[in-house]
Design a protein around this motif. Structure first.
Motif, PDB file in Angstrom:
ATOM      1  N   UNK A 290       0.730  -1.273  -0.091  1.00 37.27           N
ATOM      2  CA  UNK A 290       0.041   0.028   0.124  1.00 37.27           C
ATOM      3  C   UNK A 290       0.820   1.279  -0.158  1.00 37.27           C
ATOM      4  N   UNK A 291       1.919   1.305   0.884  1.00 40.91           N
ATOM      5  CA  UNK A 291       2.828   2.450   0.894  1.00 40.91           C
ATOM      6  C   UNK A 291       3.507   2.599  -0.425  1.00 40.91           C
ATOM      7  N   UNK A 292       3.999   1.633  -0.889  1.00 40.36           N
ATOM      8  CA  UNK A 292       4.765   1.564  -2.299  1.00 40.36           C
ATOM      9  C   UNK A 292       3.891   2.155  -3.413  1.00 40.36           C
ATOM     10  N   UNK A 293       2.719   1.637  -3.355  1.00 37.66           N
ATOM     11  CA  UNK A 293       1.642   1.937  -4.509  1.00 37.66           C
ATOM     12  C   UNK A 293       1.256   3.380  -4.510  1.00 37.66           C
ATOM     13  N   UNK A 294       1.189   4.019  -3.063  1.00 39.38           N
ATOM     14  CA  UNK A 294       0.761   5.269  -3.013  1.00 39.38           C
ATOM     15  C   UNK A 294       1.991   6.331  -3.523  1.00 39.38           C
ATOM     16  N   UNK A 295       3.092   5.798  -3.136  1.00 37.29           N
ATOM     17  CA  UNK A 295       4.266   6.641  -3.647  1.00 37.29           C
ATOM     18  C   UNK A 295       4.437   6.735  -5.173  1.00 37.29           C
ATOM     19  N   UNK A 296       4.398   5.491  -5.850  1.00 41.45           N
ATOM     20  CA  UNK A 296       4.518   5.449  -7.093  1.00 41.45           C
ATOM     21  C   UNK A 296       3.423   6.272  -7.938  1.00 41.45           C
ATOM     22  N   UNK A 297       1.962   6.382  -7.265  1.00 46.37           N
ATOM     23  CA  UNK A 297       1.012   6.808  -7.876  1.00 46.37           C
ATOM     24  C   UNK A 297       1.308   8.364  -7.713  1.00 46.37           C
ATOM     25  N   UNK A 298       1.771   8.683  -6.725  1.00 48.41           N
ATOM     26  CA  UNK A 298       1.946  10.156  -6.482  1.00 48.41           C
ATOM     27  C   UNK A 298       3.153  10.682  -7.467  1.00 48.41           C
ATOM     28  N   UNK A 299       4.047   9.876  -7.835  1.00 51.26           N
ATOM     29  CA  UNK A 299       5.073  10.269  -8.603  1.00 51.26           C
ATOM     30  C   UNK A 299       4.485  10.315 -10.031  1.00 51.26           C
ATOM     31  N   UNK A 300       3.760   9.341 -10.178  1.00 52.89           N
ATOM     32  CA  UNK A 300       2.912   9.223 -11.767  1.00 52.89           C
ATOM     33  C   UNK A 300       2.199  10.619 -11.731  1.00 52.89           C
ATOM     34  N   UNK A 301       1.192  10.848 -11.039  1.00 47.41           N
ATOM     35  CA  UNK A 301       0.601  12.146 -11.013  1.00 47.41           C
ATOM     36  C   UNK A 301       1.053  13.252 -11.028  1.00 47.41           C
ATOM     37  N   UNK A 302       2.456  13.514 -10.319  1.00 47.99           N
ATOM     38  CA  UNK A 302       3.263  14.792 -10.410  1.00 47.99           C
ATOM     39  C   UNK A 302       3.790  14.961 -11.808  1.00 47.99           C
ATOM     40  N   UNK A 303       4.277  13.850 -12.646  1.00 44.91           N
ATOM     41  CA  UNK A 303       4.736  13.780 -13.822  1.00 44.91           C
ATOM     42  C   UNK A 303       3.480  14.767 -14.746  1.00 44.91           C
ATOM     43  N   UNK A 304       2.204  13.909 -14.671  1.00 46.01           N
ATOM     44  CA  UNK A 304       1.133  14.558 -15.413  1.00 46.01           C
ATOM     45  C   UNK A 304       1.023  16.130 -15.006  1.00 46.01           C
ATOM     46  N   UNK A 305       1.150  16.554 -13.859  1.00 42.23           N
ATOM     47  CA  UNK A 305       0.884  17.646 -13.324  1.00 42.23           C
ATOM     48  C   UNK A 305       2.089  18.641 -13.745  1.00 42.23           C
ATOM     49  N   UNK A 306       3.338  18.012 -13.935  1.00 50.33           N
ATOM     50  CA  UNK A 306       4.463  18.763 -14.330  1.00 50.33           C
ATOM     51  C   UNK A 306       4.301  18.877 -15.944  1.00 50.33           C
ATOM     52  N   UNK A 307       3.814  18.010 -16.739  1.00 52.32           N
ATOM     53  CA  UNK A 307       3.789  18.183 -18.139  1.00 52.32           C
ATOM     54  C   UNK A 307       2.653  19.103 -18.482  1.00 52.32           C
TER      55      UNK A 307
END
Length: 290
Positions: A155-172
């Motif tokens: 659960x913790x690893x999933x949330x971290x990876x998902x946050x990183x993924x969303x941040x990439x979309x946000x940055x783009x």
């Protein structure tokens, strides 16, 4: 349009994630209202037609959409035959409901990371199209693989990876916005302030160099960066001061004088206002090098 905001210091908590395909186009998006769960959809092939609170969206291949919790959404037309997509269902962090904080500012800052950086929110783009679908698909495959792994820290690893993924979309998304005229002007101001040989440019110098009214420039700079021009220039000066302290290039009085402050007392007040601690405390608490 119902946007989804995240605190810049907390993670989206994954509830469910998966990959689906409708080979024959016989299904449509479910009619539901998910009280606590936000939805992210990324379409690989085909098309998904969905409504959220009477607003119509069509997600085509290479595009994504966020649907907000506690808002009714439902399918329109049947999925296009052969439609394939990934989805992520996620909660807000407990006791971290997003407040009406300032939006994170996507502009070059000094090298120091100040505490107020984290007192911001991230407004995820409601929808968008990516230009590197293969990369996005690979990222989502990795998240799905982790979801299917019974590791106790999943659960913790999933949330971290998902946050990183969303941040990439946000940055783009923010990089695309940087093309606007107002962002161009602010970026020109930042470049001018960072590269000037003068420790502190005057308002007249800034206005003359950019050929624009200084009052307008100040208003625009504050709106877009969350910083006044004076505050930003002080941050750059304190960044220089910290580098000098690290290199043992002078005591408080000497550094204050080198950077053009009127006296060490004013320098110390500005330093504490920027970093949260007086310069003497900073010197004692941090590493120095030759």
């Amino acid at each position: 349009m119902h946007s989804i905001n995240l605190n810049s210091y907390s993670l989206p908590l994954v509830c469910d994630i998966g990959y689906i395909q409708d080979k024959y186009g016989i299904y449509r998006h479910p009619d539901r209202k998910m009280e606590k769960i936000h939805v992210f959809i990324f379409v690989i092939e085909g098309s998904i037609h969905v409504f959220e609170d009477d607003t119509e969206y069509r997600i085509n291949a290479g595009s994504y959409l966020f649907l907000r919790k506690n808002i009714s959404h439902w399918g329109g037309e049947l999925y296009m035959p052969g439609t394939k997509w990934y989805y992520i269902h996620f909660y807000d962090s407990p006791q971290n409901e997003v407040k009406e904080d300032e939006e994170y500012k996507y502009y070059p800052r000094s090298s120091m990371i100040y505490e107020d950086t984290y007192s911001t929110k991230i407004s995820l783009p409601k929808q968008g199209t990516v230009y590197n679908s293969d990369y996005i698909i690979t990222k989502l495959k990795n998240i799905v693989s982790l979801y299917e792994n019974p590791h106790p820290l999943r659960p913790l690893q999933l949330s971290l990876l998902t946050y990183q993924f969303f941040i990439e979309l946000y940055s783009s998304h923010l990089e695309e916005q940087q093309e606007s005229k107002k962002h161009y002007i602010v970026n020109q101001m930042i470049k001018l302030l960072r590269t000037s040989e003068s420790n502190k440019l005057t308002g007249e110098e800034i206005a003359s160099t950019l050929g624009m009214n200084y009052a307008y420039l100040c208003t625009l700079f504050k709106k877009e960066t969350g910083r006044s021009v004076k505050r930003y220039q002080n941050e750059l000066l304190i960044e220089k001061a910290i580098e000098m302290f690290k290199k043992n290039a002078g005591n408080v009085s000497e550094v204050s004088n080198a950077l053009g402050f009127s006296n060490p007392f004013y320098f110390s007040r500005v330093f504490k206002g920027i970093t949260g601690v007086p310069p003497t405390t900073y010197i004692n608490e941090n590493y120095r090098y030759q």
